[in-house]
Design a protein around this motif. Sequence first.
Motif, PDB file in Angstrom:
ATOM      1  N   ARG A   1      35.936   3.119 126.009  1.00 51.14           N
ATOM      2  CA  ARG A   1      34.837   4.073 126.068  1.00 51.14           C
ATOM      3  C   ARG A   1      33.559   3.455 125.517  1.00 51.14           C
ATOM      4  NH1 ARG A   1      36.202   8.577 122.528  1.00 51.14           N
ATOM      5  NH2 ARG A   1      34.668   7.700 121.123  1.00 51.14           N
ATOM      6  N   LEU A   2      33.728   2.637 124.517  1.00 47.25           N
ATOM      7  CA  LEU A   2      32.567   2.002 123.904  1.00 47.25           C
ATOM      8  C   LEU A   2      32.081   0.799 124.698  1.00 47.25           C
ATOM      9  CD1 LEU A   2      33.567   1.990 120.154  1.00 47.25           C
ATOM     10  CD2 LEU A   2      31.599   3.151 121.142  1.00 47.25           C
ATOM     11  N   LEU A   3      33.015   0.037 125.201  1.00 45.76           N
ATOM     12  CA  LEU A   3      32.665  -1.290 125.711  1.00 45.76           C
ATOM     13  C   LEU A   3      32.778  -1.431 127.215  1.00 45.76           C
ATOM     14  CD1 LEU A   3      34.605  -3.280 122.978  1.00 45.76           C
ATOM     15  CD2 LEU A   3      32.142  -2.892 123.048  1.00 45.76           C
ATOM     16  N   GLY A   4      33.440  -0.482 127.868  1.00 43.95           N
ATOM     17  CA  GLY A   4      33.670  -0.660 129.289  1.00 43.95           C
ATOM     18  C   GLY A   4      34.742  -1.690 129.544  1.00 43.95           C
ATOM     19  N   ASN A   5      34.649  -2.327 130.667  1.00 41.64           N
ATOM     20  CA  ASN A   5      35.700  -3.283 131.054  1.00 41.64           C
ATOM     21  C   ASN A   5      35.527  -4.623 130.363  1.00 41.64           C
ATOM     22  OD1 ASN A   5      36.351  -1.230 132.733  1.00 41.64           O
ATOM     23  ND2 ASN A   5      36.319  -2.416 134.608  1.00 41.64           N
ATOM     24  N   ARG A   6      35.280  -4.584 129.108  1.00 46.01           N
ATOM     25  CA  ARG A   6      35.149  -5.844 128.370  1.00 46.01           C
ATOM     26  C   ARG A   6      36.509  -6.173 127.786  1.00 46.01           C
ATOM     27  NH1 ARG A   6      29.746  -6.657 127.254  1.00 46.01           N
ATOM     28  NH2 ARG A   6      30.422  -8.662 126.510  1.00 46.01           N
ATOM     29  N   TRP A   7      37.372  -6.598 128.660  1.00 46.52           N
ATOM     30  CA  TRP A   7      38.771  -6.732 128.275  1.00 46.52           C
ATOM     31  C   TRP A   7      38.963  -7.734 127.160  1.00 46.52           C
ATOM     32  CZ3 TRP A   7      40.331  -2.525 130.031  1.00 46.52           C
ATOM     33  CH2 TRP A   7      39.985  -2.067 131.300  1.00 46.52           C
ATOM     34  N   SER A   8      38.228  -8.783 127.192  1.00 46.77           N
ATOM     35  CA  SER A   8      38.417  -9.788 126.150  1.00 46.77           C
ATOM     36  C   SER A   8      37.985  -9.249 124.796  1.00 46.77           C
ATOM     37  CB  SER A   8      37.650 -11.056 126.489  1.00 46.77           C
ATOM     38  OG  SER A   8      36.280 -10.794 126.554  1.00 46.77           O
ATOM     39  N   LEU A   9      36.918  -8.475 124.797  1.00 43.75           N
ATOM     40  CA  LEU A   9      36.475  -7.872 123.543  1.00 43.75           C
ATOM     41  C   LEU A   9      37.493  -6.866 123.043  1.00 43.75           C
ATOM     42  CD1 LEU A   9      32.677  -7.011 123.500  1.00 43.75           C
ATOM     43  CD2 LEU A   9      33.989  -8.451 121.953  1.00 43.75           C
ATOM     44  N   ILE A  10      37.970  -6.059 123.969  1.00 48.23           N
ATOM     45  CA  ILE A  10      38.972  -5.065 123.592  1.00 48.23           C
ATOM     46  C   ILE A  10      40.216  -5.762 123.056  1.00 48.23           C
ATOM     47  CG2 ILE A  10      40.489  -3.277 124.494  1.00 48.23           C
ATOM     48  CD1 ILE A  10      38.235  -2.569 126.486  1.00 48.23           C
ATOM     49  N   ALA A  11      40.623  -6.786 123.750  1.00 51.16           N
ATOM     50  CA  ALA A  11      41.815  -7.513 123.316  1.00 51.16           C
ATOM     51  C   ALA A  11      41.605  -8.118 121.932  1.00 51.16           C
ATOM     52  CB  ALA A  11      42.160  -8.605 124.328  1.00 51.16           C
ATOM     53  N   GLY A  12      40.394  -8.516 121.659  1.00 50.86           N
ATOM     54  CA  GLY A  12      40.115  -9.112 120.370  1.00 50.86           C
ATOM     55  C   GLY A  12      40.280  -8.153 119.212  1.00 50.86           C
ATOM     56  N   ARG A  13      40.273  -6.876 119.527  1.00 50.76           N
ATOM     57  CA  ARG A  13      40.456  -5.857 118.497  1.00 50.76           C
ATOM     58  C   ARG A  13      41.904  -5.402 118.381  1.00 50.76           C
ATOM     59  NH1 ARG A  13      36.871  -4.417 114.468  1.00 50.76           N
ATOM     60  NH2 ARG A  13      34.974  -5.481 115.038  1.00 50.76           N
ATOM     61  N   ILE A  14      42.725  -5.919 119.242  1.00 47.39           N
ATOM     62  CA  ILE A  14      44.124  -5.499 119.236  1.00 47.39           C
ATOM     63  C   ILE A  14      44.996  -6.740 119.071  1.00 47.39           C
ATOM     64  CG2 ILE A  14      45.916  -4.262 120.481  1.00 47.39           C
ATOM     65  CD1 ILE A  14      43.686  -2.844 122.002  1.00 47.39           C
ATOM     66  N   PRO A  15      45.422  -6.991 117.874  1.00 46.98           N
ATOM     67  CA  PRO A  15      46.134  -8.236 117.586  1.00 46.98           C
ATOM     68  C   PRO A  15      47.341  -8.442 118.489  1.00 46.98           C
ATOM     69  CG  PRO A  15      45.641  -7.042 115.574  1.00 46.98           C
ATOM     70  CD  PRO A  15      45.274  -6.133 116.707  1.00 46.98           C
TER      71      PRO A  15
END
Length: 325
Positions: free
Chosen positions: A106-120
């Motif tokens: 919701r915050l970042l959109g399809n920024r999968w790498s960023l999202i993944a970076g927040r999920i160890p």
Amino acid sequence: MRNPSTSASASAAAAAANSTTSTTTKTPCCSKVGLKRGPWTPEEDELLSNYIKKEGEGRWRTLPKRAGLLRCGKSCRLRWMNYLRPSVKRGQIAPDEEDLILRLHRLLGNRWSLIAGRIPGRTDNEIKNYWNTHLSKKLISQGIDPRTHKPLSDNSDHQNQSSSADANPRKASSSSSKANRKTNPNPNPNPNPNPVLSSSHLEDNHNDTALMMMNTSQLLHRETAHGYTSLLNGEDEARVSGLRNTGHHRRNEEDEDINYCSDDVLSSFLNSLINEDAFAAQHQALQLQQQHNQSTGNTAQLPDPLVSISTSAFGLGTSDNGGFI
DNA sequence: AATAGAGCCAACCGCACCTCG
DNA sequence: TCGAGGTGCGGTTGGCTCTAT
């Protein structure tokens, strides 16, 4: 989750056969003459991981040769990053992880790498797949547009004027699942060409918390000035340059007005958003605004974080869009 | 039991940016 | 300053597995 190695070995022969028949008019990313494609065999996995454990990551283009693999460097890198790395966590996405993915998307959109970076332990590919196969459908079943996180009925005018989170900043085409390909061959005939984080997703969610406190250009400034390090956790260092690489931000025009807030404040702000700590987020938002005003001399108010937090953040209340974020 | 369709996910692709000579 | 090589990203595809008929 199925064991990819098992399925890989089972289909290796077919894949090898396919590699000779799947040549199209597309030009390969690198010279693939004589190179293997398709699923990895356990033997290849062992060769690759043994080599990387010994020599380390990097120099992917020449790595296959040095490791004795008949693969292109990109393929090796992908296999290592998404499957062989020791830190990669296998198995089902937990409910809290799912919740985190939703918030981050919701915050970042399809920024999968960023999202993944927040999920160890989770890779961008895994999260992307999980989103496309589970979460987007789940949201749709709840009447929420997975791209905008708003009610589907509200999105008619968004289709044209704003971008979806799916908008690919590099390609005109939008993403589509196999099912979508079958049922909706042209799911997004008017994709917004704007970059995702830099404008589209954020502007589209203009009532959303983060946006109310940091408008798009401010976020861009953060990216430009600090390479997004403040937004990332310890595992993200490798992704920082990647973020800069994505083309989602443009460095040139915004090197002014870049130091208005500290990394610490912004980082904890994002963490607050992620953790649904509305009070902390509100506090951080106020700090951000104060810092921004101090550094720019601008007395204009950003949208009131108190209002935005209480009304639209995290689905805790109602908002202009009916309480959906 | 056989088949079709859907679900799922690993792997591939092209693109864009960075680095370095 | 420029171009080649390296790297990483998000979107897309292909094929295996599962499920319904």
